[in-house]
Design a protein around this motif. Sequence first.
Motif, short mmCIF file in Angstrom:
data_model
loop_
_atom_site.label_atom_id
_atom_site.label_comp_id
_atom_site.label_asym_id
_atom_site.label_seq_id
_atom_site.Cartn_x
_atom_site.Cartn_y
_atom_site.Cartn_z
N GLY A 44 -52.29 -5.14 -53.28
CA GLY A 44 -52.24 -4.56 -52.05
C GLY A 44 -51.74 -3.29 -52.26
O GLY A 44 -51.72 -2.26 -51.55
N GLY A 45 -50.51 -3.26 -52.91
CA GLY A 45 -49.38 -2.05 -53.02
C GLY A 45 -50.34 -1.13 -53.72
O GLY A 45 -50.22 0.18 -53.50
N ILE A 46 -51.19 -1.53 -54.74
CA ILE A 46 -51.93 -0.33 -55.52
C ILE A 46 -52.87 0.13 -54.86
O ILE A 46 -53.08 1.49 -54.66
N PHE A 47 -53.67 -0.51 -54.05
CA PHE A 47 -54.90 -0.12 -53.16
C PHE A 47 -53.87 0.78 -51.87
O PHE A 47 -54.51 1.62 -51.50
N THR A 48 -53.13 0.20 -51.24
CA THR A 48 -52.34 0.86 -50.32
C THR A 48 -51.91 2.18 -50.83
O THR A 48 -52.13 3.33 -49.82
N SER A 49 -51.44 2.43 -51.86
CA SER A 49 -50.90 3.90 -52.28
C SER A 49 -52.01 4.71 -52.55
O SER A 49 -51.92 6.12 -52.11
N ALA A 50 -53.12 4.16 -53.34
CA ALA A 50 -54.37 5.13 -53.22
C ALA A 50 -54.91 5.54 -52.05
O ALA A 50 -55.26 6.65 -51.86
N VAL A 51 -54.85 4.66 -50.92
CA VAL A 51 -55.37 5.06 -49.75
C VAL A 51 -54.57 5.93 -48.99
O VAL A 51 -54.83 6.79 -48.39
N ALA A 52 -53.20 5.67 -49.20
CA ALA A 52 -52.23 6.70 -48.68
C ALA A 52 -52.45 7.86 -48.94
O ALA A 52 -52.41 9.07 -48.23
N GLN A 53 -52.67 8.23 -50.29
CA GLN A 53 -52.67 9.50 -50.67
C GLN A 53 -54.18 9.99 -50.37
O GLN A 53 -54.34 11.41 -50.18
N ALA A 54 -55.10 9.16 -50.09
CA ALA A 54 -56.43 9.77 -49.88
C ALA A 54 -56.38 10.34 -48.20
O ALA A 54 -56.85 11.29 -47.85
N GLY A 55 -55.41 9.41 -47.54
CA GLY A 55 -55.28 10.07 -46.18
C GLY A 55 -54.73 11.06 -45.97
O GLY A 55 -54.95 11.99 -45.18
N ASP A 56 -53.68 11.36 -46.93
CA ASP A 56 -52.92 12.50 -46.84
C ASP A 56 -53.73 13.68 -47.39
O ASP A 56 -53.71 14.86 -46.67
N LEU A 57 -54.59 13.56 -48.54
CA LEU A 57 -55.55 14.80 -48.86
C LEU A 57 -56.67 14.88 -47.99
O LEU A 57 -56.99 16.09 -47.64
N LEU A 58 -57.15 13.70 -47.07
CA LEU A 58 -58.15 14.16 -46.23
C LEU A 58 -57.50 15.10 -44.94
O LEU A 58 -57.90 16.02 -44.59
N MET A 59 -56.23 14.75 -44.41
CA MET A 59 -55.74 15.71 -43.32
C MET A 59 -55.34 17.12 -44.00
O MET A 59 -55.43 18.30 -43.37
N SER A 60 -55.20 17.24 -45.30
CA SER A 60 -54.75 18.62 -46.07
C SER A 60 -56.07 19.33 -46.11
O SER A 60 -56.10 20.38 -45.84
N ALA A 61 -57.39 18.53 -46.25
CA ALA A 61 -58.58 19.20 -46.41
C ALA A 61 -59.21 19.75 -45.05
O ALA A 61 -59.73 20.71 -45.02
#
Length: 265
Positions: free
Chosen positions: A203-220
């Motif tokens: 879950g920590g691995i998936f959570t971190s990947a999703v956290a970065q995706a969420g960050d990039l989504l808002m940056s985009a």
Amino acid sequence: MAVVMIPLMLWGMDTVFFPLLFAFIAVVAEFELLRCFGLSKNVLISVPLYIAAGAAPFAARYLEREMFLGGALAIMGLILLVVLTVFTFSKGKVTLEAACGAGTVGSYVILAFMSIVLLCDSGSAGHYICLLIFIGAWSTDIFAYLCGRIFGKHKLIPAISPKKTVEGSVGGILFCALSFLVYALVLERYAGVKPDYVVFIIGGIFTSAVAQAGDLLMSAIKRSNGIKDFGRILPGHGGMLDRFDSVMAVSLILLLLESFFGLMR
């Protein structure tokens, strides 16, 4: 943010303050999003989103689960219908991109903050699971930044976020998984709960990947609309969407993991 948010949450998780806090954050986030798309003054779009954002955390806590799930699904669909109807009859004043952005990302914001309350109320260990949202998002942010500064050589996605690196991303994932493991050990020793270590690490691995995706989504979204920050309500951090971009994504993935696999026994 951890110094401010975590004590407030711990003291108020079982009170009306908890859904009130995230209702406020969600409404401000919706305002920032609508302003980004140039729709904050369009009452036919903004008012339904504000009402849904403010009501969702309370509905997640106080409505019966079956009624809440059916109502949430219907309201999300209704919001999308309203937004697209406004676009249809706007005579070109509302673009399809702005309407779809407000409807889809606005619904995402509502679902994310609603998920925080749902996780908090998910059984006897709900409070501990809820804190995982912020541990996952913030450990990823911190260690991705540090690893990127120290080891970063290869750009991750420069068109959206020029400073993020592959090395920083990998570091964020590894340290997030480690943070989850440490948190699980602390819970087992001091809180009397039995974490599922395998689920925690994965879950920590998936959570971190999703956290970065969420960050990039808002940056985009910001880059496509030519803005640096969504707002200025948090000095040094920008707006609510700037600060909670990772948290929103993490809340959804942890709700999924808890619903289907269970993080604690």
